[in-house]
Write an enzyme that holds these catalytic residues in place. Structure first.
Site, PDB file in Angstrom:
ATOM      1  N   LYS A 195       2.178  -3.342   6.335  1.00  0.00           N
ATOM      2  CA  LYS A 195       2.475  -3.506   4.906  1.00  0.00           C
ATOM      3  C   LYS A 195       3.981  -3.354   4.642  1.00  0.00           C
ATOM      4  O   LYS A 195       4.562  -4.101   3.849  1.00  0.00           O
ATOM      5  CB  LYS A 195       1.653  -2.511   4.079  1.00  0.00           C
ATOM      6  CG  LYS A 195       0.170  -2.840   4.046  1.00  0.00           C
ATOM      7  CD  LYS A 195      -0.082  -4.206   3.385  1.00  0.00           C
ATOM      8  CE  LYS A 195      -1.524  -4.621   3.392  1.00  0.00           C
ATOM      9  NZ  LYS A 195      -1.752  -5.954   2.812  1.00  0.00           N
ATOM     10  N   TYR A 237      -1.584  -0.067  10.264  1.00  0.00           N
ATOM     11  CA  TYR A 237      -1.891  -0.714   8.983  1.00  0.00           C
ATOM     12  C   TYR A 237      -0.703  -0.577   8.014  1.00  0.00           C
ATOM     13  O   TYR A 237      -0.218  -1.553   7.457  1.00  0.00           O
ATOM     14  CB  TYR A 237      -3.153  -0.102   8.362  1.00  0.00           C
ATOM     15  CG  TYR A 237      -3.325  -0.493   6.926  1.00  0.00           C
ATOM     16  CD1 TYR A 237      -3.717  -1.782   6.592  1.00  0.00           C
ATOM     17  CD2 TYR A 237      -3.023   0.394   5.893  1.00  0.00           C
ATOM     18  CE1 TYR A 237      -3.827  -2.168   5.264  1.00  0.00           C
ATOM     19  CE2 TYR A 237      -3.132   0.016   4.573  1.00  0.00           C
ATOM     20  CZ  TYR A 237      -3.529  -1.264   4.262  1.00  0.00           C
ATOM     21  OH  TYR A 237      -3.617  -1.649   2.954  1.00  0.00           O
ATOM     22  N   SER A 242       0.824  -1.214   0.000  1.00  0.00           N
ATOM     23  CA  SER A 242       0.000   0.000   0.000  1.00  0.00           C
ATOM     24  C   SER A 242       0.853   1.257   0.000  1.00  0.00           C
ATOM     25  O   SER A 242       1.959   1.280   0.553  1.00  0.00           O
ATOM     26  CB  SER A 242      -0.850  -0.015   1.268  1.00  0.00           C
ATOM     27  OG  SER A 242      -1.483   1.225   1.459  1.00  0.00           O
TER      28      SER A 242
END
Ligand code: WQD
Length: 316
Positions: free
Chosen positions: A146, A142, A118
């Site tokens: 990644k 988050y 991402s």
């Protein structure tokens, strides 16, 4: 080719599966169906929690049985706000799931992986277009999962894995109504829901240092993104380096106000727009430098913002 697609019943995953099948590949999907929908795909689905203790053994068995050419790993939790509230769940599921997948791949000697990463790995870049070499620091759990996930893929080169990390920018749109994003967690689906219920979509801040004051993002059509995965799989089958990372975006920025203007045209409704406060943690501008994916994979997006917004509206 024969592909194992984790998270293949999700919004992005189902577009990947459909594009893969249209290109003549066959897919087996692994999904825990937490947000995935069986109705989105016709490929066989194995319902499995990737982070569970028995996952490596079950996955290795599945891999040996099917002799896949490559794995496309999308299964993960993806809500930034939730990741701030529940960081442990994000590390457990996103990185525990990936560790189990890699253990199984090592055991089954399956050496080709496309990893769903991402632009959240970049944090708050202060550049016009962000390239893969930008030394970004993610600003939420988050994004951290990644970035660490990418490192785990890179580490696996030691046993022969070839990996591609695809850093998605703002994914939106739909290939068809049955594959639409049902979660309404991002600007375009949120704004569509607002318009449909007669409310004014809210712009989170108009005092950013951008031409119209609202934040700029790089919106990429989910069907284009799906094709980027197939380009990566082909690359891995041919002349790939051990490990590479590619941005997947259009290279063109659009402001929140421009997105809402596109939605007025797509919907044919001249709705009101409300101006709200800034949302904490939003970079003013996040646009992909797409030269690496264009040069190395020969990949180019085909859909512009108008097409993205129109497809999202039509599927809603
Ligand atoms: C886009 C722009 C908002 C809603 C997120 C994740 C990122 C990636 C993609 C997963 C921003 C503005 C939004 C609204 C608004 N996620 N906005 N009104 O934050 O760019 O990216 O999704 O892989 O990691 O952070 O996407 O759709 O939330 O917001 O003005 O009602 O729209 O402030 O500028 P974002 P988004």
């Amino acid at each position: 080719m024969k592909l194992l697609v984790t998270g293949g019943a999700g919004y992005i995953g189902s577009h990947v599966v459909r594009a893969a099948e249209a290109a003549g590949h066959s897919c087996v999907v692994v999904d825990n169906l937490s947000t995935g929908l069986v109705a989105r795909i016709s490929s066989p689905i194995v319902e499995l929690e990737l982070a569970s203790a028995d996952a490596p053994e079950l996955l290795a068995k599945l891999m040996k049985q099917h002799r896949f050419d490559s794995v496309i790993h999308l299964a993960a939790r993806k809500q930034v706000g939730e990741s701030v509230q529940k960081p442990e769940e994000y590390f457990l599921e996103n990185l525990g799931g990936l560790a189990n997948l890699l253990l199984a791949m090592r055991e089954a000697q399956l050496m080709s992986l496309v990893f769903s990463s991402s632009a959240a790995t970049y944090g708050m870049p202060d550049v016009d277009k962000v390239s893969e070499d930008y030394p970004g620091v993610p600003i939420n759990p988050y994004g951290q999962t990644k970035l660490i996930g990418e490192m785990m893929v890179r580490n696996a080169a030691v046993w022969g894995l070839k990996g591609v990390n695809l850093r998605y920018f703002n994914v939106a749109g739909a290939g068809s109504a049955d594959l639409a994003d049902t979660a309404a967690l991002n600007l375009i689906p949120i704004a569509i829901n607002a318009v449909k219920s007669g409310k004014a979509p809210v712009v989170f801040g108009t005092d950013y240092p951008t031409p119209d004051g609202s934040c700029i993002r790089d919106y990429v059509h989910v069907e284009d993104l799906a094709l980027a995965h197939l380009a990566a799989v082909d690359y891995l089958a041919e002349d790939a380096q051990e490990f590479s990372t590619f941005n997947v975006g259009t290279g063109i920025g659009a402001s929140v106000i421009e997105v809402l203007d596109a939605l007025k045209i797509a919907s044919g409704i001249d709705f009101e727009v409300a101006i709200g406060e800034r949302r904490p943690g939003d970079p003013p501008r996040l646009v992909a430098d797409v030269s690496r994916i264009e040069k190395t994979l020969g990949f180019r997006t085909k859909h512009d913002l108008a097409a993205i917004v129109q497809s999202a509206w039509d599927a809603s």
